[in-house]
Design an enzyme around this catalytic site. Structure first.
Site, mmCIF file in Angstrom:
data_model
loop_
_atom_site.group_PDB
_atom_site.id
_atom_site.type_symbol
_atom_site.label_atom_id
_atom_site.label_comp_id
_atom_site.label_asym_id
_atom_site.label_seq_id
_atom_site.Cartn_x
_atom_site.Cartn_y
_atom_site.Cartn_z
ATOM 1 N N ARG A 33 0.804 -1.227 0.000
ATOM 2 C CA ARG A 33 0.000 0.000 0.000
ATOM 3 C C ARG A 33 0.836 1.276 0.000
ATOM 4 O O ARG A 33 0.273 2.374 -0.101
ATOM 5 C CB ARG A 33 -0.951 -0.005 1.199
ATOM 6 C CG ARG A 33 -0.251 0.163 2.534
ATOM 7 C CD ARG A 33 -1.150 -0.105 3.712
ATOM 8 N NE ARG A 33 -2.323 0.735 3.772
ATOM 9 C CZ ARG A 33 -3.257 0.638 4.726
ATOM 10 N NH1 ARG A 33 -3.136 -0.273 5.678
ATOM 11 N NH2 ARG A 33 -4.293 1.419 4.734
ATOM 12 N N ASP A 67 -14.146 -2.809 13.662
ATOM 13 C CA ASP A 67 -14.681 -1.742 12.798
ATOM 14 C C ASP A 67 -16.205 -1.801 12.762
ATOM 15 O O ASP A 67 -16.884 -0.770 12.699
ATOM 16 C CB ASP A 67 -14.149 -1.890 11.369
ATOM 17 C CG ASP A 67 -12.630 -1.886 11.316
ATOM 18 O OD1 ASP A 67 -12.007 -1.298 12.209
ATOM 19 O OD2 ASP A 67 -12.078 -2.492 10.381
HETATM 20 O O1 KDG Z 1 -9.685 -3.612 11.166
HETATM 21 C C1 KDG Z 1 -9.557 -4.391 9.979
HETATM 22 C C2 KDG Z 1 -8.663 -3.642 9.053
HETATM 23 O O2 KDG Z 1 -7.395 -3.526 9.669
HETATM 24 C C3 KDG Z 1 -8.493 -4.351 7.733
HETATM 25 O O3 KDG Z 1 -9.698 -4.299 7.014
HETATM 26 C C4 KDG Z 1 -7.370 -3.795 6.904
HETATM 27 O O4 KDG Z 1 -7.822 -1.461 6.973
HETATM 28 C C5 KDG Z 1 -7.051 -2.367 7.121
HETATM 29 C C6 KDG Z 1 -5.697 -2.042 7.558
HETATM 30 O O5 KDG Z 1 -5.210 -1.010 7.127
HETATM 31 O O6 KDG Z 1 -5.119 -2.792 8.344
#
Ligand code: KDG
Length: 318
Positions: free
Chosen positions: A107, A259
């Site tokens: 990312r 979340d």
């Molecule tokens: O809380 C779950 C998230 O961590 C997962 O969907 C991935 O957003 C994410 C991350 O940046 O870790």
């Protein structure tokens, strides 16, 4: 910018999710999904009955089109989504019933991480009942952190989920972010004990009361410690309530359960529920969300969460 008023506005990065029910090895099948904590929260808020919008940067390509279509399918308004140049942020995960694994990220420099304060429309933010941001958005870039800070400062009620991810940031940096955002935060939702202790620099012997005192001392108005299978602890106006857990009927993957709690909570306080009632529903929604694989593999409806909320586990039952 979208006109009209949203109950909940979530900002952050949406990720492409590659999820394996097996191990990582050449030739193994993976499930493509769209997730990231911002989308997980927004989907849960929509499921819990709130008019919800997502503010995020999404690449202008075919995968981005499919992603935006999925956001809409999840009941989240996409008019504040900014289609931009750049690449998708991706994370790799495995079905994680115990909720213990770290994700593998691809990312760095993603379009989503380039969210900036200029993307934060003042009118949109001010008109939302609740605005949600997270420590992940604050960790992915300086500009995304500045965007979250601006939104928190403009929001009527800002909900902050620290979501500490050691692969994205250090405990010290996450603590500094928490300290800056705390005075702007209506509700903070760290998980207990691991995340809260780490963020607050508390030792193993520290109890929930110390965490609540420390968070209140930073200027947060309301504290929700999310305790996974232990339910949640809510501190508001000097009163502490314990919200019992809800037994999950089937656990496939815990990715995004926190979340789901945060999104449900945000929706319900935006719609006028008390914080304790909102957390009760959030705990129930999270217990349902774990039956799906991936962060948005199962998003409970309000009716489903309400039914589950009636099945709390009495305290003291392991
Ligand atoms: O809380 C779950 C998230 O961590 C997962 O969907 C991935 O957003 C994410 C991350 O940046 O870790």
């Amino acid at each position: 910018m979208p006109d009209g008023r949203f109950d909940v506005l979530v900002l952050g990065e949406v990720l492409v999710e590659l999820s394996s029910s097996d191990g990582w090895a050449d030739g193994r099948p993976v499930r493509l999904g769209f997730s990231g904590d911002a989308l997980n929260v927004a989907a849960a808020a929509g499921g819990a009955g709130a008019r919800t919008a997502l503010l995020a940067r999404v690449p202008q390509d075919e995968l981005g089109d499919a992603l935006v279509a999925r956001v809409a399918e999840l009941g989240v308004d996409t008019r504040a989504v900014i289609r931009a140049g750049g690449q998708h942020g991706v994370y790799l995960t495995r079905a994680d019933p115990a909720g213990e694994r770290h994700f593998v990220y691809v990312r760095h420099g993603s379009a989503g991480s380039q969210l900036s304060p200029e993307d934060v429309d003042e009118e949109l933010v001010r008109s939302a009942g609740v605005v949600v941001g997270s420590g992940i958005a604050c960790a992915v870039s300086a500009s995304a952190y500045a965007a979250v800070t601006r939104a928190a400062g403009l929001a009527r009620a800002f909900v902050y989920d620290p979501n500490l991810r050691p692969r994205l940031t250090t405990a010290e940096a996450a603590r500094a972010v928490l300290q800056e955002l705390a005075p702007l935060t209506h509700v903070v939702t760290p998980s207990w004990p691991g995340e809260a202790r780490t963020l607050l620099g508390l030792d193993e012997a520290a109890g929930e009361e110390e965490a609540i005192t420390a968070l209140s001392g930073l200027g947060v108005r309301n504290v929700v410690l999310t305790c996974g299978p232990g339910g949640a602890v809510v501190s508001s106006g000097g009163v502490v309530d314990r919200v019992p857990a809800v037994q999950a009927a089937r656990v496939v993957d815990q990715t995004g359960a926190g979340d789901c709690l945060t999104g449900t909570l945000a929706a319900r306080i935006a719609l006028g529920d008390s914080l304790v009632d909102a957390v009760r529903l959030g705990v129930a929604a999270a217990s349902l969300s774990v039956q799906g694989q991936g962060g948005t593999g199962f998003v409970p409806s309000l009716a489903q969460s309400r039914t589950a909320a009636r099945q709390t586990i009495p305290e003291g039952v392991p």
